[in-house]
Motif scaffolding. Structure first.
Motif, PDB file in Angstrom:
ATOM      1  N   ALA A  20       0.821  -1.212   0.000  1.00  0.00           N
ATOM      2  CA  ALA A  20       0.000   0.000   0.000  1.00  0.00           C
ATOM      3  C   ALA A  20       0.854   1.261   0.000  1.00  0.00           C
ATOM      4  O   ALA A  20       0.537   2.246  -0.677  1.00  0.00           O
ATOM      5  CB  ALA A  20      -0.946  -0.004   1.195  1.00  0.00           C
ATOM      6  N   ASP A 104      -9.092   4.820  -3.576  1.00  0.00           N
ATOM      7  CA  ASP A 104     -10.419   4.984  -3.003  1.00  0.00           C
ATOM      8  C   ASP A 104     -10.627   6.481  -2.798  1.00  0.00           C
ATOM      9  O   ASP A 104      -9.879   7.124  -2.067  1.00  0.00           O
ATOM     10  CB  ASP A 104     -10.524   4.241  -1.675  1.00  0.00           C
ATOM     11  CG  ASP A 104     -11.920   4.354  -1.083  1.00  0.00           C
ATOM     12  OD1 ASP A 104     -12.884   4.225  -1.849  1.00  0.00           O
ATOM     13  OD2 ASP A 104     -12.029   4.578   0.136  1.00  0.00           O
ATOM     14  N   SER A 119      -5.978   1.058  -0.602  1.00  0.00           N
ATOM     15  CA  SER A 119      -6.431   0.050   0.349  1.00  0.00           C
ATOM     16  C   SER A 119      -6.012  -1.335  -0.119  1.00  0.00           C
ATOM     17  O   SER A 119      -6.275  -1.714  -1.266  1.00  0.00           O
ATOM     18  CB  SER A 119      -7.961   0.112   0.487  1.00  0.00           C
ATOM     19  OG  SER A 119      -8.435  -0.900   1.341  1.00  0.00           O
ATOM     20  N   VAL A 133      -4.413   0.748   4.925  1.00  0.00           N
ATOM     21  CA  VAL A 133      -4.979   1.873   4.181  1.00  0.00           C
ATOM     22  C   VAL A 133      -3.998   3.027   4.309  1.00  0.00           C
ATOM     23  O   VAL A 133      -3.619   3.386   5.426  1.00  0.00           O
ATOM     24  CB  VAL A 133      -6.358   2.285   4.734  1.00  0.00           C
ATOM     25  CG1 VAL A 133      -6.851   3.557   4.042  1.00  0.00           C
ATOM     26  CG2 VAL A 133      -7.365   1.155   4.572  1.00  0.00           C
ATOM     27  N   TRP A 143      -3.097   0.349   9.696  1.00  0.00           N
ATOM     28  CA  TRP A 143      -3.042  -1.087   9.415  1.00  0.00           C
ATOM     29  C   TRP A 143      -3.534  -1.879  10.608  1.00  0.00           C
ATOM     30  O   TRP A 143      -3.619  -1.382  11.730  1.00  0.00           O
ATOM     31  CB  TRP A 143      -1.641  -1.520   9.009  1.00  0.00           C
ATOM     32  CG  TRP A 143      -0.623  -1.581  10.126  1.00  0.00           C
ATOM     33  CD1 TRP A 143      -0.281  -2.668  10.896  1.00  0.00           C
ATOM     34  CD2 TRP A 143       0.208  -0.504  10.586  1.00  0.00           C
ATOM     35  NE1 TRP A 143       0.700  -2.337  11.799  1.00  0.00           N
ATOM     36  CE2 TRP A 143       1.019  -1.012  11.625  1.00  0.00           C
ATOM     37  CE3 TRP A 143       0.346   0.844  10.221  1.00  0.00           C
ATOM     38  CZ2 TRP A 143       1.946  -0.227  12.306  1.00  0.00           C
ATOM     39  CZ3 TRP A 143       1.257   1.629  10.910  1.00  0.00           C
ATOM     40  CH2 TRP A 143       2.047   1.098  11.928  1.00  0.00           C
ATOM     41  N   ALA A 210     -12.805   3.944   2.748  1.00  0.00           N
ATOM     42  CA  ALA A 210     -11.676   3.370   3.497  1.00  0.00           C
ATOM     43  C   ALA A 210     -11.162   4.349   4.537  1.00  0.00           C
ATOM     44  O   ALA A 210     -10.830   3.960   5.664  1.00  0.00           O
ATOM     45  CB  ALA A 210     -10.554   2.971   2.543  1.00  0.00           C
ATOM     46  N   CYS A 214     -11.224   4.190   8.782  1.00  0.00           N
ATOM     47  CA  CYS A 214     -10.031   4.476   9.595  1.00  0.00           C
ATOM     48  C   CYS A 214     -10.274   5.640  10.540  1.00  0.00           C
ATOM     49  O   CYS A 214      -9.692   5.691  11.635  1.00  0.00           O
ATOM     50  CB  CYS A 214      -8.835   4.757   8.683  1.00  0.00           C
ATOM     51  SG  CYS A 214      -8.261   3.308   7.759  1.00  0.00           S
ATOM     52  N   ALA A 236     -10.078  -3.666   4.041  1.00  0.00           N
ATOM     53  CA  ALA A 236      -9.023  -3.257   4.975  1.00  0.00           C
ATOM     54  C   ALA A 236      -9.577  -2.362   6.080  1.00  0.00           C
ATOM     55  O   ALA A 236      -9.316  -2.578   7.263  1.00  0.00           O
ATOM     56  CB  ALA A 236      -7.904  -2.539   4.233  1.00  0.00           C
ATOM     57  N   GLY A 237     -10.334  -1.352   5.718  1.00  0.00           N
ATOM     58  CA  GLY A 237     -10.799  -0.369   6.696  1.00  0.00           C
ATOM     59  C   GLY A 237     -11.705  -0.950   7.754  1.00  0.00           C
ATOM     60  O   GLY A 237     -11.634  -0.548   8.929  1.00  0.00           O
TER      61      GLY A 237
END
Length: 289
Positions: A20, A104, A119, A133, A143, A210, A214, A236-237
């Protein structure tokens, strides 16, 4: 496809962060090349559209996904990959599947609004086990690895652990949300938001799901909800928010099955109250497209 040996979530998270951050550096470098004179695309060949005329994709999106796929194949050649631009298997495979969004918040990237992210997530049997992210403009990396907490760092700074806010009153909640590209869905989302807004502190529309997730993890907002997100938007988020203590629910892990259903991340002290409020407004149901 040969299944890789079982890999610890921490190792997958290290790969996600590396990939990333490499991809974010590319996105950061490419924006002034593609849009040197204006925040808007100005009709250049660097921009095309996808689902609707208001749903753009830039040269940087496709370049960055190509870069991400190459880096992942170097590290994990047998793993499946699902990406926003180049696609991949929509069925959940056995073993690890990387779910990636090269940019994103493409509309923000297009206009020069500094809220867009890369992401990268590793799912095992359809469940996110690691993810990263990167907030490209702010040079901030978030992360998480399953069971290992959620973390972030700014640039080369030290890592700090993330915790969702200790809020206990939904009327004081700052809520992040987003909207789809279909006029039908936007109309339904607008009607839902009109009913919700008088019952919370305020609403923010950042334009990158994303990052919204976070922000729940870091305490910058108390809630994120949005209908119609695809796996690359939340893979991921959502894990990062959950590892920071938020209560999280996500759609099915296939993009077709997920369409129209909500993704929700809520600070733990208001999770029950907000979920009940949203349910009472019909906000846990699938919205039309």
């Amino acid at each position: 496809m040969t299944r890789e040996p079982e890999t610890a979530p921490e190792e997958l998270a290290q790969i996600a962060v590396h990939v990333a951050e490499e991809a974010a550096a590319h996105v950061r470098a490419r924006r002034p090349d593609l849009f040197p004179d204006s925040g808007h695309d100005g009709g250049t060949s660097a921009v095309t559209t996808k689902s609707t005329p208001t749903d753009p994709v830039t040269v940087a999106d496709t370049e960055t996904e190509h870069l991400i796929r190459g880096l992942l194949r170097e590290c994990r050649p047998s793993d499946a990959i699902l990406g926003e631009e180049a696609g991949g298997s929509d069925t959940v495979p056995e073993g690890v599947r990387w779910v990636v969004d090269p940019i994103d918040g493409t509309v923000n990237f297009l206009y020069g609004i500094p809220a867009y992210a890369v992401s990268v997530a590793a799912q095992v049997d359809g469940v996110s086990r690691a993810g990263a992210v990167v907030d490209v403009a702010r040079r901030t990396t978030y992360w998480a690895a399953a069971g290992g907490g959620a973390w972030c760092r700014n640039g080369d700074g030290d890592a700090r652990r993330l915790r969702a806010n200790p809020i206990d009153d939904v009327s004081l909640a700052l809520v992040a949300t987003g909207f789809g590209y279909s006029p039908v869905r936007r109309r339904a989302q607008g009607a839902l938001l009109a009913e919700l807004l008088p019952q919370v502190r305020d609403v923010r529309r950042v334009g990158a799901a994303a990052l919204d997730l976070c922000m729940v993890a870091s305490g910058a907002v108390d809630v994120h909800f949005e209908h119609g997100l695809s796996p690359w938007d939340w893979a991921a988020g959502a894990l990062i928010a959950a590892e920071a203590g938020a209560h999280v629910s996500v759609p099915p892990a296939t993009s077709r099955a997920a369409d129209g259903y909500p993704t929700v991340a809520v600070a733990p002290g208001i999770a029950g109250e907000f979920t009940a409020l949203l349910a009472g407004l019909g906000g846990l149901e699938r919205l039309p497209n």
